[in-house]
Design an enzyme around this catalytic site. Structure first.
Site, PDB file in Angstrom:
ATOM      1  N   ILE A 501      30.262  37.804  43.894  1.00 60.44           N
ATOM      2  CA  ILE A 501      30.671  36.424  43.643  1.00 60.44           C
ATOM      3  C   ILE A 501      31.933  36.105  44.418  1.00 60.44           C
ATOM      4  CG2 ILE A 501      29.546  36.133  41.418  1.00 60.44           C
ATOM      5  CD1 ILE A 501      32.140  36.971  40.098  1.00 60.44           C
ATOM      6  N   GLY A 505      40.522  40.542  51.065  1.00 60.94           N
ATOM      7  CA  GLY A 505      41.030  41.655  51.843  1.00 60.94           C
ATOM      8  C   GLY A 505      40.910  42.972  51.102  1.00 60.94           C
ATOM      9  N   GLY A 507      38.515  43.840  48.975  1.00 53.22           N
ATOM     10  CA  GLY A 507      37.165  44.281  48.648  1.00 53.22           C
ATOM     11  C   GLY A 507      36.348  43.154  48.044  1.00 53.22           C
ATOM     12  N   VAL A 509      34.158  41.146  44.845  1.00 47.82           N
ATOM     13  CA  VAL A 509      34.153  40.809  43.422  1.00 47.82           C
ATOM     14  C   VAL A 509      32.711  40.609  42.970  1.00 47.82           C
ATOM     15  CG1 VAL A 509      35.015  39.282  41.633  1.00 47.82           C
ATOM     16  CG2 VAL A 509      36.353  39.631  43.713  1.00 47.82           C
ATOM     17  N   LYS A 523      36.277  43.666  40.220  1.00 46.38           N
ATOM     18  CA  LYS A 523      36.866  43.687  41.556  1.00 46.38           C
ATOM     19  C   LYS A 523      36.916  45.120  42.057  1.00 46.38           C
ATOM     20  CE  LYS A 523      41.027  44.128  42.955  1.00 46.38           C
ATOM     21  NZ  LYS A 523      42.472  44.034  42.982  1.00 46.38           N
ATOM     22  N   ASP A 619      52.136  27.959  40.553  1.00 41.77           N
ATOM     23  CA  ASP A 619      51.016  27.126  40.987  1.00 41.77           C
ATOM     24  C   ASP A 619      50.263  26.595  39.768  1.00 41.77           C
ATOM     25  OD1 ASP A 619      49.540  25.784  42.843  1.00 41.77           O
ATOM     26  OD2 ASP A 619      48.251  27.477  43.365  1.00 41.77           O
TER      27      ASP A 619
END
Ligand SMILES: *[C@@H]1O[C@H](CO)[C@@H](O)[C@H](O)[C@H]1NC(C)=O
Ligand SMILES: *[C@@H]1O[C@H](CO)[C@@H](O)[C@H](O)[C@H]1NC(C)=O
Ligand SMILES: *[C@@H]1O[C@H](CO)[C@@H](O)[C@H](O)[C@H]1NC(C)=O
Ligand SMILES: *[C@@H]1O[C@H](CO)[C@@H](O)[C@H](O)[C@H]1NC(C)=O
Ligand SMILES: *[C@@H]1O[C@H](CO)[C@@H](O)[C@H](O)[C@H]1NC(C)=O
Length: 834
Positions: A501, A505, A507, A509, A523, A619
């Site tokens: 999905i 960088g 790997g 998921v 992950k 964020d």
């Protein structure tokens, strides 16, 4: 189904299988009874005599002799270790081979008895370990019935060398027994929260310091002897240190605590520490007066810093989230609004500990207090402390640790990793998940949505710098999060490409389903590449510490077969934003919206205050607030987050990051990052929730483009209701809207100092909910205690058909959108609005 309970179940189930009760077996375990010919067994431990083989092999002393207590009967209760001593008349040493580098406990036992040859009470000497002085001009009080000096030394050498140097007129040194024992790797972490006036900061470099134990307290409990301690330590009761004895009440429980979910293990402190405590003694309080429980621990005058470890275990609450309290050290706030169930994965009676570093002060003491917080629930006000350790941080810069400024910098990097990198993976994951979900929902995903990925490369560059200096903690097996590779293979159908999905960088998921049916996001680091191992380990250690109901959680990890895999919870309902506008999903009720805002505020509040480093998200926006199947809000996407509030250097190096429309203008101008920047962004989210429109909408007229400006304009006019989501018109009570609008407005103040803390925001939002709900029956989980006797007002909330699930077979360009993926996503997509 309740996700938290599923997670708790997985973890419990996992633990039931693993041998968590195995006693710690130290790789190095040297026990010497000095001056003795024979091996002496004390508390089931064999201390070898150093006057004959094999114990004598460790000793190199030119002029030493062994002496014995002449009349042991005159010292009732004297330990067998103290019947003999070795006396040195010249510089002498013990050498112990090291089979495993890392923190070692060095205990020296002294009993100053008087023999025909020597009066040990007059001896004066230096002791060093591997060249670093641990005792200088030391002498032992003759009246004391034995004295133990304990040190934690991080040994990176082939041997541990303990040197005795006689001083003074008499020129003799002595020792009765020596212990050199490997400590569990994770016992002493490198970082801790620095507590002082200027607010929380991070201290780093503990591992490279020698720590001298000064006080080790079993709060609310009895003395614990080495016989009953997992690492053969002594713990003493707290009563003599209590400032007002009546303020505290001893409590205990008879069954062992639930280790494994709070980061503490039996080695951190034994059961007896965690199952006894002091709580506030309400019986002795006149009226509802609030007070703290305080302890004062004496120190010898010196300019050191001190390491303070506090042990907690809430076995008094009957439900999670009932106990909120503040923790102070030397009258400075150390933890505000501590909710132990939140840091222990919603579990109770779970040991948790927290490390602090404090400066010395002119009072030559350390004052520790616990007391009620502003979040304390009326009627449930309390505070708890189970154990406490105070150690002097010895200034052993000679032992290979770096200077201060260098260290600060290291910490910033570490902080960046803890706060950022670390989260990235998980963020990425959560984001990918979400992105995928959205693609299904609305094929034209805006490019802005993927901006959260960009910091990956930025962070990537900082990993390497950190990894050189840090000793990687051997994974906290204690965390209880280990998942076998076999189980992950099963969950992901052996990493079926169709279940991918996302990728980054680090790997891939994968979407996965654990054996009990729980959906997870997996992950997987590039297999076989051990690069990034320290970060992986740090990630687990840290994420486990910031676990919170309102932050997307780590479910587990796998470290087998050169794999580095992280498993996260899956958020079924996707982003808050998609429920507000632009997707055609059914609108959320005002109450739902308030609850989502409250949940996110709780998550952010915890992020700011609940962890050692105090993390700034950087964020905050409606796409980074995810909803689980029950619409419980969880803050995600920590891709930009970092440790804070930080030292000056970080302010300088902090480039402005964040999302357009949510960005704190002060941060933008001055590049100074504080947690108030998150408060600003959250204010924008609040208006987004109220008005159901994007933070920036370039299609609107100029004055309307920026939501923050637009909303503030109407708020100033006192006509906020004019821009409220039309769906909500007439459904928000005036007082609730006013409270909400005021709170959002305060968040958007131009200067950070004028903005409320996340804790205040949380409080105000809860109040807004209460104002809305007044007269409505309260749900049982609600904290506040309004009476439910008033006439219930019908709830005007269209129920969302949470069971309606449609497989959205739209033609995205995903090669993976075949049967099994669709099946997977059918769990994800609620498309009842279409
Ligand atoms: C004993 O230790 C003190 C303080 O570390 C040091 O100044 C002194 O030189 C030492 N004495 C000897 C004889 O090593
Ligand atoms: C411990 O570290 C030292 C110095 O780096 C090294 O020489 C020694 O081989 C290490 N010992 C072990 C058992 O790894
Ligand atoms: C160890 O703990 C048990 C249970 O608390 C107690 O009965 C016993 O006396 C303790 N033993 C020692 C040596 O402290
Ligand atoms: C903390 O406050 C108490 C009560 O006001 C005071 O007695 C004590 O000296 C203060 N301690 C420190 C370390 O400032
Ligand atoms: C508890 O102690 C702290 C620090 O000394 C102080 O600021 C706070 O007001 C005290 N709380 C109460 C309820 O006395």
């Amino acid at each position: 189904m309740n996700l938290a309970s599923i997670l708790a179940f997985i973890i419990t189930a996992h633990f039931a299988v693993s041998p968590s009760s195995a006693a710690f077996a130290p790789p190095d375990n040297y026990l010497i009874n000095c001056g003795s010919v024979e091996t002496t067994t004390v508390d089931n431990r064999d201390f070898k005599g150093d006057s004959s083989s094999p114990g004598s092999a460790f000793l190199s002393a030119a002029g030493s002799s062994s002496i014995a207590v002449q009349n042991p009967n005159s010292y009732p209760g004297l330990s067998d270790l103290y019947r003999t001593a070795r006396v040195f008349t010249s510089v002498s040493r013990y050498e112990f081979g090291v089979t495993k580098n890392g923190t070692h406990m060095v205990r020296l036992h002294f009993f100053a008895f008087n023999s025909q040859k020597h009066d040990l009470g007059l001896a004066q000497f230096n002791v060093s370990v591997n060249g670093y002085p641990i005792l200088s001009g030391f002498s032992v009080d003759r009246t004391k019935n034995g004295k133990i000096k304990e040190f934690f030394v991080n040994v990176q050498d082939v041997k541990v060398v303990v040197v005795f140097t006689p001083l003074g007129r008499l020129g003799i040194a002595f020792v009765n027994a020596i212990e050199v024992i490997s400590a569990p790797d994770e016992l002493i972490a490198d970082g801790a929260q620095l507590v002082r006036t200027s607010g929380p900061e991070n201290y780093v470099g503990l591992r490279s310091k020698i720590l001298e134990t000064l006080h080790r307290i079993n709060v609310g409990g009895a003395k614990i002897t080495p016989f009953n301690d997992t690492l053969w330590r002594d713990w003493i009761p707290d009563e003599e240190f209590l400032v007002v004895k009546n303020a505290a009440k001893r409590v205990s429980r008879s069954t062992p605590p639930n280790y494994e979910q709070g980061g503490a293990t039996r080695e951190t402190a034994p059961d007896q520490v965690y199952i006894t405590a002091q709580v506030m003694n309400m019986a002795d309080v006149i009226s509802s007066a609030l007070f703290n429980i305080s302890w004062v621990f004496p120190l010898s005058p010196d300019n050191s810093r001190y390491f303070v470890r506090m042990h907690f275990c809430d076995f008094v609450s009957t439900m999670p989230h009932q106990l909120y309290f503040n923790v102070y050290i030397n009258n400075y706030s150390a933890i505000a609004d501590l909710d132990l169930s939140a840091v222990t994965f919603n579990s109770l009676a779970t040991p948790y500990y927290k490390d602090f570093v404090v400066d010395s002060n002119s009072l030559n003491s350390i004052r520790v207090s616990v007391g009620p917080s502003s979040l304390s629930i009326p009627g449930k006000v309390n505070a708890i402390l189970n154990g406490l350790e105070i150690m002097r941080i010895m200034n052993n810069d000679g032992l290979g640790s770096q200077g201060g400024s260098k260290k600060k910098r290291t910490w910033i990097l570490v902080g960046a990793i803890l706060g950022g990198f670390f989260f990235i993976c998980f963020v990425v994951l959560a984001f990918l998940l979400m992105g995928k979900c959205m693609k299904k929902e609305k094929p034209k995903q805006k490019p802005a949505e993927s901006s959260a990925w960009s910091p990956l490369t930025v962070r990537g560059s900082s990993y390497t710098k950190v990894s050189e200096g840090t000793t990687t903690a051997s994974l906290a097996h204690n965390l209880g999060l280990k998942i076998s590779f076999a189980e992950i293979q099963y969950a992901t159908n052996s990493f079926d490409k169709k279940l991918i999905i996302g990728s980054g960088g680090f790997g891939m998921v994968f979407k996965g389903v654990l054996q009990d049916g729980t959906e997870v996001a997996v992950k997987r680091g590039v297999p076989g590449s051990r690069q990034g191992l320290p970060e992986f380990q740090t990630e687990i250690t840290v994420l486990s510490k910031i676990r919170h109901r309102h932050l997307v959680s780590l479910i587990g990890y796998c470290e087998e077969q050169s794999e580095m895999i992280l498993v996260y919870e899956f958020m079924e309902k996707g982003a808050l934003k998609s429920h507000l506008y632009g997707t055609g999903m059914p609108p959320l009720s005002w109450k739902q919206r308030l609850e989502i805002c409250i949940g996110s505020a709780r998550g952010l509040h915890y992020l700011h205050t609940g962890s050692a480093q105090g993390i700034i998200h950087r964020d905050v926006k409606s796409t980074n607030i995810l909803l689980d199947e029950n619409y419980v809000a969880k803050v995600a996407d920590f891709g930009l987050s970092r440790a804070g509030p930080c030292l000056d250097e970080t302010h300088v190096s902090t480039g402005v990051k964040g999302s357009f429309g949510y960005l704190d203008p002060e941060y933008f101008k001055r590049q100074q990052l504080t947690d108030k920047s998150d408060v600003y962004s959250f204010g924008v989210v609040l208006f987004e929730v109220l008005c159901a429109r994007p933070a920036i909408d370039p299609l609107l007229s100029r004055e309307q483009v920026n939501l923050a400006e637009w909303a503030m304009l109407w708020q100033k006019r006192g006509m906020l209701e004019q821009i409220v989501d039309p769906f909500l018109t007439g459904k928000i009570k005036t007082d609730s809207l006013r409270k909400f609008g005021d709170t959002a407005t305060k968040c958007l103040a131009d200067y950070g100092v004028d903005r409320p803390t996340m804790g205040d925001v949380l409080w105000n939002l809860e109040y807004a909910l209460q104002l809305q709900e007044t007269g409505m029956s309260r749900e049982p989980h609600e904290d506040s205690s309004t009476n439910a006797t008033e006439i219930p007002v019908p709830v005007l909330i269209p129920r969302i058909p949470s069971t309606t699930v449609r497989i959205d077979e739209d033609n995205t360009d995903q090669s993976s959108s075949d049967m099994s993926t669709s099946k997977v996503f059918s769990q994800l997509i609620t498309s009842e609005g279409r």
